[in-house]
Design a protein around this motif. Structure first.
Motif, mmCIF file in Angstrom:
data_model
loop_
_atom_site.group_PDB
_atom_site.id
_atom_site.type_symbol
_atom_site.label_atom_id
_atom_site.label_comp_id
_atom_site.label_asym_id
_atom_site.label_seq_id
_atom_site.Cartn_x
_atom_site.Cartn_y
_atom_site.Cartn_z
ATOM 1 N N UNK A 46 0.834 -1.196 0.000
ATOM 2 C CA UNK A 46 0.000 0.000 0.000
ATOM 3 C C UNK A 46 0.875 1.254 0.000
ATOM 4 N N UNK A 47 1.917 1.280 0.830
ATOM 5 C CA UNK A 47 2.829 2.419 0.838
ATOM 6 C C UNK A 47 3.493 2.586 -0.520
ATOM 7 N N UNK A 48 3.857 1.469 -1.133
ATOM 8 C CA UNK A 48 4.486 1.533 -2.451
ATOM 9 C C UNK A 48 3.519 2.099 -3.483
ATOM 10 N N UNK A 49 2.255 1.685 -3.414
ATOM 11 C CA UNK A 49 1.263 2.201 -4.353
ATOM 12 C C UNK A 49 1.045 3.696 -4.152
ATOM 13 N N UNK A 50 1.024 4.123 -2.882
ATOM 14 C CA UNK A 50 0.875 5.546 -2.610
ATOM 15 C C UNK A 50 2.053 6.328 -3.176
ATOM 16 N N UNK A 51 3.243 5.789 -2.980
ATOM 17 C CA UNK A 51 4.452 6.473 -3.428
ATOM 18 C C UNK A 51 4.501 6.566 -4.944
ATOM 19 N N UNK A 52 3.952 5.568 -5.645
ATOM 20 C CA UNK A 52 4.017 5.544 -7.100
ATOM 21 C C UNK A 52 2.849 6.236 -7.774
ATOM 22 N N UNK A 53 1.793 6.549 -7.022
ATOM 23 C CA UNK A 53 0.615 7.141 -7.653
ATOM 24 C C UNK A 53 0.886 8.597 -8.011
ATOM 25 N N UNK A 54 0.789 8.891 -9.282
ATOM 26 C CA UNK A 54 1.149 10.209 -9.792
ATOM 27 C C UNK A 54 0.246 11.302 -9.228
ATOM 28 N N UNK A 55 -1.049 11.050 -9.152
ATOM 29 C CA UNK A 55 -1.989 12.065 -8.688
ATOM 30 C C UNK A 55 -1.748 12.410 -7.219
ATOM 31 N N UNK A 56 -1.559 11.397 -6.371
ATOM 32 C CA UNK A 56 -1.331 11.656 -4.953
ATOM 33 C C UNK A 56 -0.017 12.389 -4.729
ATOM 34 N N UNK A 57 0.974 12.073 -5.521
ATOM 35 C CA UNK A 57 2.242 12.792 -5.407
ATOM 36 C C UNK A 57 2.068 14.274 -5.715
ATOM 37 N N UNK A 58 1.183 14.596 -6.658
ATOM 38 C CA UNK A 58 0.980 15.992 -7.026
ATOM 39 C C UNK A 58 0.257 16.777 -5.930
ATOM 40 N N UNK A 59 -0.706 16.143 -5.250
ATOM 41 C CA UNK A 59 -1.523 16.897 -4.302
ATOM 42 C C UNK A 59 -1.058 16.770 -2.861
ATOM 43 N N UNK A 60 0.058 16.071 -2.624
ATOM 44 C CA UNK A 60 0.481 15.860 -1.244
ATOM 45 C C UNK A 60 0.935 17.148 -0.567
ATOM 46 N N UNK A 61 1.227 18.197 -1.334
ATOM 47 C CA UNK A 61 1.685 19.438 -0.740
ATOM 48 C C UNK A 61 0.584 20.322 -0.213
ATOM 49 N N UNK A 62 -0.675 19.928 -0.337
ATOM 50 C CA UNK A 62 -1.758 20.747 0.201
ATOM 51 C C UNK A 62 -1.585 20.915 1.704
ATOM 52 N N UNK A 63 -1.815 22.109 2.236
ATOM 53 C CA UNK A 63 -1.508 22.393 3.645
ATOM 54 C C UNK A 63 -2.173 21.431 4.627
ATOM 55 N N UNK A 64 -3.380 20.989 4.323
ATOM 56 C CA UNK A 64 -4.116 20.151 5.268
ATOM 57 C C UNK A 64 -3.459 18.797 5.501
ATOM 58 N N UNK A 65 -2.635 18.358 4.580
ATOM 59 C CA UNK A 65 -2.037 17.030 4.712
ATOM 60 C C UNK A 65 -0.751 17.032 5.509
ATOM 61 N N UNK A 66 -0.070 18.160 5.583
ATOM 62 C CA UNK A 66 1.310 18.155 6.053
ATOM 63 C C UNK A 66 1.450 17.694 7.496
ATOM 64 N N UNK A 67 0.599 18.214 8.405
ATOM 65 C CA UNK A 67 0.776 17.844 9.806
ATOM 66 C C UNK A 67 0.458 16.376 10.031
#
Length: 828
Positions: A46-67
């Protein structure tokens, strides 16, 4: 575990209750006030899939996710071997903590030298506390019988321990039932309850409850999560408590119909949401129940107008809304509107009328339609269009007449493959307008970050609900468009990141089910991966050592099903399509395996001979893994330089084994000398090849050495340096010396660099030759005339494999990218 909240930010939230404990049932340990619960089948995958998913990589910088992502970093120190639950809990306003729950085992917690670890007892239960200097992050761990719990919150851990030791009856029925919907050992799932949705979304979207359907369409939803590199897919069910005012209850006891709104929605719109039903009387009765549940005044419906309506849609387009009603009797419906006056205007032969009944839609269709006053309406096909803006209606008409609609777009057609033809609710977001629509509802900081994200490769997302008795099927998908390719271009179509640095070069293998190619690769931790040609990791298997050479595919049972055969430095193995050992092919050796596996199929009838080399010892097995007693060449006098090789010249079989010290053995099938070679060869680092009906290699003087079938040897100079490469097919000779590449006598002068051994590929009656400069990280590809293939060199760090991996006409190549990634290119 990075990006894990990114999934949750596109969904609603789940709460669940507790139950008296049944040990080993993970759901019993989920916090009763969880906001999000992820059921993870395989944490590493699951972690590998998250790391490889292009869309999630693009939106991970949204402020709500960081903490939250920072808090989740500590989960990477865990190594669960079975399914897990990851629960997010609101502890204080807008503060979310996690609880990670899995079955305990001795190797679960990895060593973590960066953490300061202390211990304390709570309710007679030991708890470990880990703190990290600098970041201020912390986590708490405990084990309750066989269940391990880690949380970022001491309060959550203490509540879990207290609940576990409590004698009171508690209830986890909802989560248990939801988990039973999926197989937790095979599927990842997310469980959602809309009561908690506002707490998540209102932090970044203050007006979330006014955005599209808000959180009011169901009581709870549980969804299987499908992740690959280019898409996120959600499939599951939704349920609405009968006593609650939910959209699903409004559509209860109606049947889903085909959604026709895409046929009138401009491709330039921001979004469209569509509701279908097959019976107005049922819908209006459900709307009366909705009014009762919200204590609203009972309304009177305009039955003459709405009795023939079967679909209600809202099209969002540049700050304007257009409502569309599909009528199976458009004439009767139009007459019910009271069209007696002259039209306000005519646009492209379509009459546009004004109306004084501005609340007709809000009054009759709330909450399917709300905050939608209308001043104008028009009819196109079997749809009535309503809007407060005449220009908005004209835009719909113009795009409809030009066939510039959602239904006509390639992106929508591609997306529709994963969707049902009919749905009770269909929502399509169309970028970039949908991104702007989202940003308009966000706080300033979040909106700024979202606007910076380039979503051009994700033109649409879709979400649909298909109403059934008592519940509804749910489907959602966001999918990356493959770029439009022009002839004579090379496009990167996938980048796959592994869990560790690459150990060998990637290689294509055949999928015997689809007849397409997949990728095998091993990392430096000796994990072997099988990866689809879409970039999805299908499985990962730990081996006992590094694979030597390439992997061969065999059909042991002669039934068309292919297996993977190879040697490591310790063993000879054959794996099936699912990565499982094919008994009895897991052979261990006391001495080190020194050469790649050789596979002989003399008559092309799958009566295989497997040849393994351990030092001077030669082992030969048949396809039942029995030693081939008739093969007498069991020990070489000196250690073989290369794997034994089978060559066929004019219908005769030859086995060639080159030894240290210069001896070349040319044997028959039984291991007896077939061609005596009297003269020794000062072998270079190049194997023995079949070339021009001779056995060919080179010596350290850079000479081409050829031996005919009578044992006669000839040598000729090729002006090669001592360190050189040579390879060939039966008619094509390729050499590389320093920066000079020669193909069939034609020379190419490359830039100075450090090059890999040239590879020759014979595909569709055409020769290709590749080599890679590992200094400049450039991959070169040439044809048999030494002409560079268009748009090469490309980026890469090692040897490539080249094939047509799918059902189109284009070739693809795979190569090492960064230290822990591989790149897949398409050659157009």
């Amino acid at each position: 575990m990075r990006s894990i909240l990114a999934i949750a930010l596109t969904l609603f939230v789940l709460s669940c209750k507790s139950e008296r404990k049944q040990i080993d049932d993970l759901s019993n340990f989920a916090p009763h006030n969880s906001s999000i619960i992820l059921s993870i089948a395989n944490n590493e995958a699951f972690q590998r899939d998250l790391k490889n998913n292009d869309f999630l990589n693009m939106i991970e910088g949204l402020p709500e996710t960081k903490d939250v992502v920072e808090k989740l970093t500590d989960i990477t120190t865990l190594n669960p071997k079975s399914e897990s639950l990851l629960c997010f809990v609101e502890v204080g306003k807008n503060n979310f903590e996690y609880s990670f729950i899995t079955k305990s085992h001795p190797e679960l917690v990895k060593s973590d030298t960066l953490a300061n670890v202390t211990s304390f007892n709570y309710n007679n239960t030991p708890v470990k506390e880990k703190r990290y200097d600098g970041s201020g992050s912390q986590s708490f761990q405990t084990t309750l019988d066989s269940i391990f719990i880690q949380s970022s919150s001491r309060l959550i851990i203490e509540n879990t321990i207290r609940t576990f030791h409590s004698a009171s009856e508690v209830d986890h029925t909802f989560l248990k039932n939801a988990l039973e919907t999926f197989d937790p050992q095979k599927q990842n799932a997310i469980f959602i309850d809309d009561k908690k949705a506002a707490a998540v979304f209102k932090k970044s979207m203050p007006s979330f409850d006014k955005f599209l359907m808000g959180a009011d369409f169901a009581s709870w939803v549980n969804l299987e999560i499908g992740l690959d590199q280019n898409a996120i897919r959600l499939d599951g069910i939704a349920f609405a408590n009968d006593s609650l005012p939910k959209i699903l209850n409004i559509l209860k006891n109606t049947n889903a119909l085909e959604n026709t709104s895409p046929k009138i929605t401009p491709i330039s719109a921001d979004a469209v949401i569509s509701f279908t039903y097959d019976d107005w009387e049922t819908l209006s009765a459900n709307l009366h129940l909705y009014d009762q549940r919200t204590y609203a005044q009972k309304r009177e419906f305009d039955n003459d107008l709405f009795s023939s309506i079967s679909e209600v849609s809202i099209i969002y387009d540049k700050n304007e809304k257009v409502a569309a009603l599909r009528a199976y009797d458009i004439i009767t419906t139009t007459e019910a509107l009271g069209v007696k006056e002259q039209p306000a205007s005519t646009f492209r032969d379509i009459e546009i009328f004004s109306t004084a009944n501005k609340e007709v839609l809000n009054k009759n269709l709330y909450p399917l339609i709300e905050d939608t006053t209308v001043s104008f309406y028009a009819a196109i096909g079997d749809h009535l269009l309503f809007s407060n803006s005449q220009a908005a209606l004209e835009n719909i008409i113009a795009n409809y007449q030009s066939n510039n609609t959602l239904a006509q777009s390639k992106s929508f057609k591609d997306l529709s493959i994963a969707m049902s033809d009919a749905s009770s609710i269909l929502m399509i977001g169309i970028n970039p307008g949908f991104k702007e629509l989202l940003a308009d509802h966000m706080n300033e900081q979040s909106a700024e970050k979202l606007r910076d994200i380039d979503l051009r490769n994700y033109p649409m997302l879709a979400f649909q609900i298909v109403q059934e008795k008592g519940y509804a099927h749910v489907h959602g998908v966001i999918k990356r468009n493959r770029p439009q390719t022009n002839k004579n271009t090379v496009s990167q179509i996938a980048s796959i990141t592994l869990d560790a640095d690459l150990g060998i070069s990637p290689q294509f293998v055949m999928n015997h089910r689809t007849k397409e190619r997949e990728i095998v690769i091993q990392d430096v931790e000796n994990n072997l991966y099988l990866i689809s040609n879409q970039g999805d990791v299908l499985w990962k298997k730990k081996l006992d050592g590094r694979i030597i050479g390439t992997i061969s595919q065999v059909d042991l049972y002669r039934n068309g099903r292919l297996q993977l055969a190879f040697t490591t430095d310790r063993s000879f193995m054959v794996l099936d399509r699912n990565g499982k050992v094919v008994p009895p092919f897991d052979v261990k050796y006391d001495k080190k395996v020194t050469q790649p596996l050789a596979v002989f199929d003399y008559e092309n009838n799958k009566d295989y001979r497997f040849v393994v080399t351990t030092g001077k010892r030669i082992w030969m097995y048949n396809r039942k893994r029995e030693a081939v007693g008739g093969f007498t060449f069991k020990n070489a006098k000196n250690q073989p330089l290369f794997a034994p090789k089978h060559l066929r010249i004019k219908g005769k079989d030859y086995i060639v084994i080159a030894e240290e010290g210069g001896k070349l053995n040319i044997l028959d099938r039984r291991g007896k000398t077939r061609v005596p070679v009297a003269e020794k060869i000062d072998f270079s680092d190049n194997e023995i090849y079949l070339y021009e009906n001779t056995f060919m290699t080179t010596n350290k003087n850079g000479q081409l050495v050829q031996i005919d079938t009578n044992g006669k040897m000839s040598k000729r100079g090729l002006n090669l340096e001592e360190q050189h490469f040579v390879t060939s097919t039966s008619k094509t000779l390729v050499t590389l010396s320093e920066n000079l590449l020669t193909i069939k006598g034609k020379k190419v002068e490359l830039d100075y660099g450090i090059y890999t051994r040239p590879e020759v590929f014979y595909i569709s009656n055409k020769i290709y030759v590749s080599t890679t400069d590992t200094q400049s990280k450039k991959v070169y590809l040439f044809d048999s005339n030494a002409k560079t293939i268009a748009n090469f060199p490309i980026y890469g760090r090692g040897e490539i494999d080249l094939e047509n991996i799918d059902k189109d006409q284009q070739l693809e190549c795979v190569v090492k990218g960064e230290r822990n990634s591989i790149l897949l290119y398409q050659i157009n």
